[in-house]
Design a protein around this motif. Structure first.
Motif, mmCIF file in Angstrom:
data_model
loop_
_atom_site.group_PDB
_atom_site.id
_atom_site.type_symbol
_atom_site.label_atom_id
_atom_site.label_comp_id
_atom_site.label_asym_id
_atom_site.label_seq_id
_atom_site.Cartn_x
_atom_site.Cartn_y
_atom_site.Cartn_z
ATOM 1 N N SER A 2 -35.566 9.126 11.579
ATOM 2 C CA SER A 2 -35.253 9.929 11.355
ATOM 3 C C SER A 2 -34.608 10.381 10.617
ATOM 4 N N ILE A 3 -33.520 9.531 9.786
ATOM 5 C CA ILE A 3 -33.159 9.506 8.368
ATOM 6 C C ILE A 3 -34.369 9.079 6.871
ATOM 7 N N GLU A 4 -34.006 10.501 6.276
ATOM 8 C CA GLU A 4 -35.347 9.960 5.217
ATOM 9 C C GLU A 4 -34.173 9.176 4.207
ATOM 10 N N PRO A 5 -34.560 8.253 3.045
ATOM 11 C CA PRO A 5 -34.392 7.528 2.168
ATOM 12 C C PRO A 5 -34.067 8.825 1.539
ATOM 13 N N GLY A 6 -32.410 8.642 1.187
ATOM 14 C CA GLY A 6 -31.580 9.619 0.446
ATOM 15 C C GLY A 6 -30.929 10.943 1.183
ATOM 16 N N GLY A 7 -31.384 10.636 2.665
ATOM 17 C CA GLY A 7 -31.322 11.623 3.524
ATOM 18 C C GLY A 7 -29.927 10.923 4.476
ATOM 19 N N ASP A 8 -29.138 12.254 5.492
ATOM 20 C CA ASP A 8 -28.043 11.526 6.021
ATOM 21 C C ASP A 8 -28.443 11.733 8.044
ATOM 22 N N PRO A 9 -28.440 11.175 9.212
ATOM 23 C CA PRO A 9 -28.407 12.116 10.437
ATOM 24 C C PRO A 9 -27.369 13.475 10.412
ATOM 25 N N ASN A 10 -27.651 13.347 11.506
ATOM 26 C CA ASN A 10 -27.180 14.785 12.123
ATOM 27 C C ASN A 10 -25.959 14.878 12.397
ATOM 28 N N LYS A 11 -25.188 14.357 12.734
ATOM 29 C CA LYS A 11 -24.021 14.278 13.267
ATOM 30 C C LYS A 11 -23.816 13.286 11.573
ATOM 31 N N PRO A 12 -22.393 13.749 11.107
ATOM 32 C CA PRO A 12 -21.385 13.166 10.294
ATOM 33 C C PRO A 12 -20.492 11.749 11.137
ATOM 34 N N PRO A 13 -21.314 10.876 10.653
ATOM 35 C CA PRO A 13 -19.516 9.769 11.180
ATOM 36 C C PRO A 13 -17.929 10.312 10.944
ATOM 37 N N LEU A 14 -17.315 9.249 11.575
ATOM 38 C CA LEU A 14 -16.400 9.656 11.566
ATOM 39 C C LEU A 14 -15.402 8.647 10.859
ATOM 40 N N LEU A 15 -14.827 8.090 9.511
ATOM 41 C CA LEU A 15 -14.009 7.386 9.117
ATOM 42 C C LEU A 15 -12.833 7.587 8.525
ATOM 43 N N PHE A 16 -11.814 6.589 8.917
ATOM 44 C CA PHE A 16 -10.314 6.569 7.986
ATOM 45 C C PHE A 16 -10.437 5.334 7.526
ATOM 46 N N PRO A 17 -9.301 5.824 6.415
ATOM 47 C CA PRO A 17 -9.228 5.109 4.897
ATOM 48 C C PRO A 17 -8.049 4.091 5.338
ATOM 49 N N GLN A 18 -8.876 3.075 4.628
ATOM 50 C CA GLN A 18 -7.915 1.631 4.621
ATOM 51 C C GLN A 18 -7.671 1.114 2.921
ATOM 52 N N SER A 19 -7.930 1.472 2.745
ATOM 53 C CA SER A 19 -7.311 1.788 0.602
ATOM 54 C C SER A 19 -7.796 2.317 -0.503
ATOM 55 N N THR A 20 -7.529 2.685 -0.912
ATOM 56 C CA THR A 20 -7.315 3.654 -2.169
ATOM 57 C C THR A 20 -7.943 3.127 -2.995
ATOM 58 N N ASP A 21 -7.507 1.701 -3.555
ATOM 59 C CA ASP A 21 -7.568 1.508 -4.994
ATOM 60 C C ASP A 21 -8.373 -0.168 -4.371
ATOM 61 N N PRO A 22 -9.496 -0.498 -4.462
ATOM 62 C CA PRO A 22 -10.493 0.179 -4.465
ATOM 63 C C PRO A 22 -10.954 1.099 -3.298
ATOM 64 N N PRO A 23 -11.223 2.414 -2.697
ATOM 65 C CA PRO A 23 -11.462 2.799 -1.736
ATOM 66 C C PRO A 23 -12.483 2.291 -0.744
ATOM 67 N N ARG A 24 -11.738 1.893 0.561
ATOM 68 C CA ARG A 24 -12.607 1.509 1.893
ATOM 69 C C ARG A 24 -12.072 1.924 3.181
ATOM 70 N N PHE A 25 -13.411 2.145 3.696
ATOM 71 C CA PHE A 25 -13.131 3.078 5.276
ATOM 72 C C PHE A 25 -13.458 2.311 6.503
ATOM 73 N N GLU A 26 -12.600 2.795 7.301
ATOM 74 C CA GLU A 26 -13.246 2.629 8.743
ATOM 75 C C GLU A 26 -13.740 3.344 9.634
ATOM 76 N N LEU A 27 -14.073 2.716 10.274
ATOM 77 C CA LEU A 27 -15.101 3.697 11.412
ATOM 78 C C LEU A 27 -14.774 3.648 12.132
ATOM 79 N N LEU A 28 -14.473 4.803 12.569
ATOM 80 C CA LEU A 28 -13.890 5.383 13.695
ATOM 81 C C LEU A 28 -15.605 6.365 15.014
ATOM 82 N N ASP A 29 -16.201 6.429 14.003
ATOM 83 C CA ASP A 29 -17.277 6.887 15.234
ATOM 84 C C ASP A 29 -18.735 6.973 14.427
#
Length: 249
Positions: free
Chosen positions: A144-171
């Motif tokens: 269902s996810i085309e190359p370059g496409g996205d799932p229907n519902k965006p995942p939810l992230l939480f920033p872990q760092s800004t330099d470099p950017p890193r995010f932890e998955l919440l959903d």
């Protein structure tokens, strides 16, 4: 409370882009919260100990309040915020060098924040996540996810760092995993800002209830080692007593 409708009758809520109808400046603001526990008469300005209502005597003192941050500060401090979750007053005080509290009906809605593309290489699994996926079991999702496409519902992230950017998955672990399987370099996500404790609570409410009891107990035990009052981080019906007893003899 008198509602959260702006000067043009449109809804003002977290993630809304607004302008101040009483300002001659064309400045744009981002609404980060409309805390329901406060009216403009109940919100006191820290700089002079006056309420918002006293500064705006022509407004109904029972009117809702909006917490807003100017666009420049937004870009500098919370650039990935998408408005999918509100930012509490306490978290705003920690995250932002400044923000304003104004009557909602003074604001005019001119836009809304949207999910943002995040490089998949910067997204880390949640530290408490325990599910595993296989290509054979998740073929429909992958297809269902085309190359370059996205799932229907965006995942939810939480920033872990800004330099470099890193995010932890919440959903959305499965969705991010599937995007990586099809070799998508980015995935469109929602990003929340706030305390780490609130972020883990977001994760726990989505996932703890889905785990079988032995896995759930092991996860809660780990959470209890990391956070005090772990019972506040999970749904009320989840029994945390065994894990807490093992973690804090």
């Amino acid at each position: 409370m008198t509602g959260t409708r702006g000067a043009d009758g449109k809804l003002i809520s977290h993630g809304t882009v607004v302008v101040d109808t009483e300002s001659s400046l064309s400045k744009r603001w981002i609404c980060i919260s409309t805390p329901p526990q406060f009216s403009i008469a109940e919100w006191t300005l820290a700089q002079d100990d006056h309420s918002v209502a006293s500064r705006h005597p022509s407004y109904d003192p029972d009117e809702d309040i909006a917490l807003v941050v100017d666009e420049t500060t937004f870009i500098e401090t919370i650039p990935y915020y998408t408005g999918s979750t509100y930012i509490t007053p306490t978290d705003a005080s920690s995250l932002l060098p400044r923000f304003s509290a104004v009557p909602v009906s003074r604001l005019k809605r001119v836009g809304v924040l949207r999910p943002v593309p995040i490089p998949t290489s910067t997204i880390l699994p949640n530290r408490y996540h325990r599910q595993q996926y296989s290509v054979s079991d998740q073929k429909d999702l992958i297809d269902s996810i085309e190359p370059g496409g996205d799932p229907n519902k965006p995942p939810l992230l939480f920033p872990q760092s800004t330099d470099p950017p890193r995010f932890e998955l919440l959903d959305g672990h499965k969705r991010v995993w599937a995007a990586a399987v099809v070799e998508n370099e980015t995935i469109t996500c929602n990003v929340m800002y706030g305390s780490e404790r609130r972020a883990i609570r977001e994760w726990a409410y989505e996932h703890c209830t889905k785990y079988p009891q032995p896995t759930r107990e092991a996860v809660i035990q780990q959470m209890a080692e990391d956070f005090e009052r772990v019972n506040e981080l999970v749904p009320n019906w989840v029994d945390v007593s065994t894990a807490v007893d093992r973690s804090h003899p």
